[in-house]
Design a protein around this motif. Structure first.
Motif, PDB file in Angstrom:
ATOM      1  N   GLY A 105       0.755  -1.273  -0.163  1.00 32.88           N
ATOM      2  CA  GLY A 105       0.161  -0.076  -0.044  1.00 32.88           C
ATOM      3  C   GLY A 105       0.870   1.163  -0.083  1.00 32.88           C
ATOM      4  N   CYS A 106       2.165   1.229   0.205  1.00 36.48           N
ATOM      5  CA  CYS A 106       2.981   2.117   0.180  1.00 36.48           C
ATOM      6  C   CYS A 106       3.139   2.917  -1.091  1.00 36.48           C
ATOM      7  N   VAL A 107       3.289   4.127  -1.167  1.00 34.30           N
ATOM      8  CA  VAL A 107       3.428   4.755  -2.499  1.00 34.30           C
ATOM      9  C   VAL A 107       4.595   4.525  -3.201  1.00 34.30           C
ATOM     10  N   GLY A 108       4.724   3.714  -4.386  1.00 32.27           N
ATOM     11  CA  GLY A 108       5.605   3.374  -5.280  1.00 32.27           C
ATOM     12  C   GLY A 108       6.264   2.021  -5.076  1.00 32.27           C
ATOM     13  N   VAL A 109       5.655   1.282  -4.227  1.00 29.35           N
ATOM     14  CA  VAL A 109       5.995  -0.106  -4.000  1.00 29.35           C
ATOM     15  C   VAL A 109       5.238  -1.067  -4.951  1.00 29.35           C
ATOM     16  N   ARG A 110       6.121  -1.808  -5.605  1.00 38.25           N
ATOM     17  CA  ARG A 110       5.626  -2.718  -6.686  1.00 38.25           C
ATOM     18  C   ARG A 110       5.323  -4.075  -6.218  1.00 38.25           C
ATOM     19  N   GLU A 134       9.596   2.358 -11.031  1.00 37.92           N
ATOM     20  CA  GLU A 134      10.373   3.299 -11.588  1.00 37.92           C
ATOM     21  C   GLU A 134      10.386   4.584 -10.924  1.00 37.92           C
ATOM     22  N   GLY A 135      11.436   5.224 -10.613  1.00 35.55           N
ATOM     23  CA  GLY A 135      11.599   6.665 -10.061  1.00 35.55           C
ATOM     24  C   GLY A 135      11.152   6.785  -8.702  1.00 35.55           C
ATOM     25  N   ALA A 136      10.633   5.788  -7.976  1.00 37.60           N
ATOM     26  CA  ALA A 136      10.347   5.649  -6.545  1.00 37.60           C
ATOM     27  C   ALA A 136      10.984   5.710  -5.509  1.00 37.60           C
ATOM     28  N   ALA A 137      10.870   6.231  -4.469  1.00 34.25           N
ATOM     29  CA  ALA A 137      11.877   6.305  -3.486  1.00 34.25           C
ATOM     30  C   ALA A 137      11.060   5.877  -2.183  1.00 34.25           C
ATOM     31  N   LEU A 138      11.589   4.990  -1.322  1.00 36.20           N
ATOM     32  CA  LEU A 138      11.073   4.677  -0.059  1.00 36.20           C
ATOM     33  C   LEU A 138      12.099   4.521   1.184  1.00 36.20           C
ATOM     34  N   THR A 139      11.966   5.282   2.170  1.00 36.89           N
ATOM     35  CA  THR A 139      13.067   4.894   3.376  1.00 36.89           C
ATOM     36  C   THR A 139      12.462   4.119   4.468  1.00 36.89           C
ATOM     37  N   MET A 140      13.231   3.967   5.273  1.00 38.06           N
ATOM     38  CA  MET A 140      12.737   3.122   6.511  1.00 38.06           C
ATOM     39  C   MET A 140      11.658   3.761   7.420  1.00 38.06           C
ATOM     40  N   PRO A 141      12.086   5.074   7.628  1.00 32.89           N
ATOM     41  CA  PRO A 141      10.981   6.017   8.313  1.00 32.89           C
ATOM     42  C   PRO A 141       9.698   6.287   7.645  1.00 32.89           C
ATOM     43  N   ASP A 142       9.827   6.284   6.015  1.00 32.43           N
ATOM     44  CA  ASP A 142       8.640   6.270   5.333  1.00 32.43           C
ATOM     45  C   ASP A 142       7.651   4.918   5.573  1.00 32.43           C
ATOM     46  N   LEU A 143       8.250   3.863   5.649  1.00 36.03           N
ATOM     47  CA  LEU A 143       7.570   2.417   5.946  1.00 36.03           C
ATOM     48  C   LEU A 143       6.992   2.470   7.155  1.00 36.03           C
ATOM     49  N   THR A 144       7.989   2.832   8.130  1.00 38.16           N
ATOM     50  CA  THR A 144       7.503   2.677   9.415  1.00 38.16           C
ATOM     51  C   THR A 144       6.251   3.787   9.876  1.00 38.16           C
ATOM     52  N   GLU A 145       6.250   4.816   9.137  1.00 43.23           N
ATOM     53  CA  GLU A 145       5.186   5.907   9.492  1.00 43.23           C
ATOM     54  C   GLU A 145       4.076   5.424   8.924  1.00 43.23           C
ATOM     55  N   TYR A 146       3.902   4.689   7.702  1.00 43.21           N
ATOM     56  CA  TYR A 146       2.915   4.143   6.807  1.00 43.21           C
ATOM     57  C   TYR A 146       2.266   3.039   7.687  1.00 43.21           C
ATOM     58  N   CYS A 147       3.183   2.140   8.342  1.00 44.36           N
ATOM     59  CA  CYS A 147       2.587   0.831   8.815  1.00 44.36           C
ATOM     60  C   CYS A 147       2.118   1.150  10.161  1.00 44.36           C
ATOM     61  N   ARG A 148       2.899   2.027  10.935  1.00 47.56           N
ATOM     62  CA  ARG A 148       2.453   2.281  12.322  1.00 47.56           C
ATOM     63  C   ARG A 148       0.873   2.826  12.480  1.00 47.56           C
ATOM     64  N   VAL A 149       0.515   3.441  11.397  1.00 49.11           N
ATOM     65  CA  VAL A 149      -0.953   3.935  11.397  1.00 49.11           C
ATOM     66  C   VAL A 149      -2.028   2.749  11.369  1.00 49.11           C
ATOM     67  N   ARG A 150      -1.640   1.861  10.425  1.00 57.07           N
ATOM     68  CA  ARG A 150      -2.412   0.903  10.260  1.00 57.07           C
ATOM     69  C   ARG A 150      -2.088  -0.623  11.114  1.00 57.07           C
ATOM     70  N   LEU A 151      -0.848  -0.716  11.825  1.00 54.48           N
ATOM     71  CA  LEU A 151      -0.681  -2.105  12.326  1.00 54.48           C
ATOM     72  C   LEU A 151      -0.214  -1.822  13.712  1.00 54.48           C
ATOM     73  N   ALA A 152      -0.208  -2.811  14.660  1.00 54.42           N
ATOM     74  CA  ALA A 152       0.168  -2.991  15.761  1.00 54.42           C
ATOM     75  C   ALA A 152       1.597  -2.463  15.768  1.00 54.42           C
ATOM     76  N   GLY A 153       2.264  -1.736  16.905  1.00 57.51           N
ATOM     77  CA  GLY A 153       3.596  -1.566  16.807  1.00 57.51           C
ATOM     78  C   GLY A 153       4.658  -2.655  16.578  1.00 57.51           C
ATOM     79  N   PHE A 154       4.095  -3.684  17.392  1.00 60.72           N
ATOM     80  CA  PHE A 154       5.134  -4.821  17.023  1.00 60.72           C
ATOM     81  C   PHE A 154       5.379  -5.749  15.895  1.00 60.72           C
ATOM     82  N   LYS A 155       4.171  -5.192  14.811  1.00 63.31           N
ATOM     83  CA  LYS A 155       4.096  -5.826  13.558  1.00 63.31           C
ATOM     84  C   LYS A 155       4.927  -5.081  12.646  1.00 63.31           C
TER      85      LYS A 155
END
Length: 187
Positions: A105-110, A134-155
């Protein structure tokens, strides 16, 4: 990923369930969460392959399916993942499929795959391995922020690896065992 739907006898639909056991079939959930099945229509042994039989059928006659799941309050079987792909972190079970679906669901993840890697503190930790558009970028903080809103912290995945591709078999299934081996052999 698969979506399971079970039609109830009353005509209602129960999502994410493969249903109740057929008559004469017993389902048991092992301590590690693996679904075990026993019944008259299941094989009793592999022909002239005692080693394969010993690996697939336990002493009580249950077939080890390789799936992780649970029986809900109505006795319906719910499959959460392949048993070998479940991440066991700090006493919690984390479905790799659930994390993959969220990472996608993260923008740019194929493409995304999540595997368990050893962790000194938690036993295992989830690592997301993604292929970006192609041309997308993703950092660990981006992924963490995206997932923390949707998942329990341990996941939330604890590490991000970006690759050009994921290893696949001829039918297109991601070969997580290859990814695990590759990470184990990295310095």
């Amino acid at each position: 990923t698969c979506a399971y739907v079970c039609l109830q006898p009353n005509g209602e639909i129960k999502f994410d369930s493969v249903g109740r056991p057929a008559p004469g079939v017993e389902i048991k959930i092992a301590d590690n969460g693996e679904v075990l099945v026993k019944g008259p229509m299941l094989l009793k042994a592999y022909y002239q392959r005692p080693e394969a039989t010993a690996e697939s059928i336990n002493d009580e006659g249950y077939f080890l399916t390789g799936d992780a799941g649970f029986l809900d309050e109505d006795g319906h079987l719910k499959i959460i993942d392949r048993a070998k792909d479940v991440v066991k972190s700090g006493g919690e079970w984390i479905s790799s499929v659930e994390l993959e679906n969220h990472a996608m669901g993260c923008v740019g993840v194929r493409r995304a795959a999540v595997i368990a890697v050893p962790d000194a503190r938690w036993g295992e930790k989830p690592v997301a391995i993604v292929v970006l558009a192609e041309g997308a970028a993703l950092t660990m903080p981006d992924l963490t922020e995206y997932c923390r809103v949707r998942l329990a912290g341990f996941k939330v995945p604890k590490e991000l690896i970006i690759r050009d591709s994921l290893p696949r078999n001829p039918s297109g299934k991601v070969l997580k065992r290859v990814l695990r081996t590759e990470l184990e052999t990295q310095p």
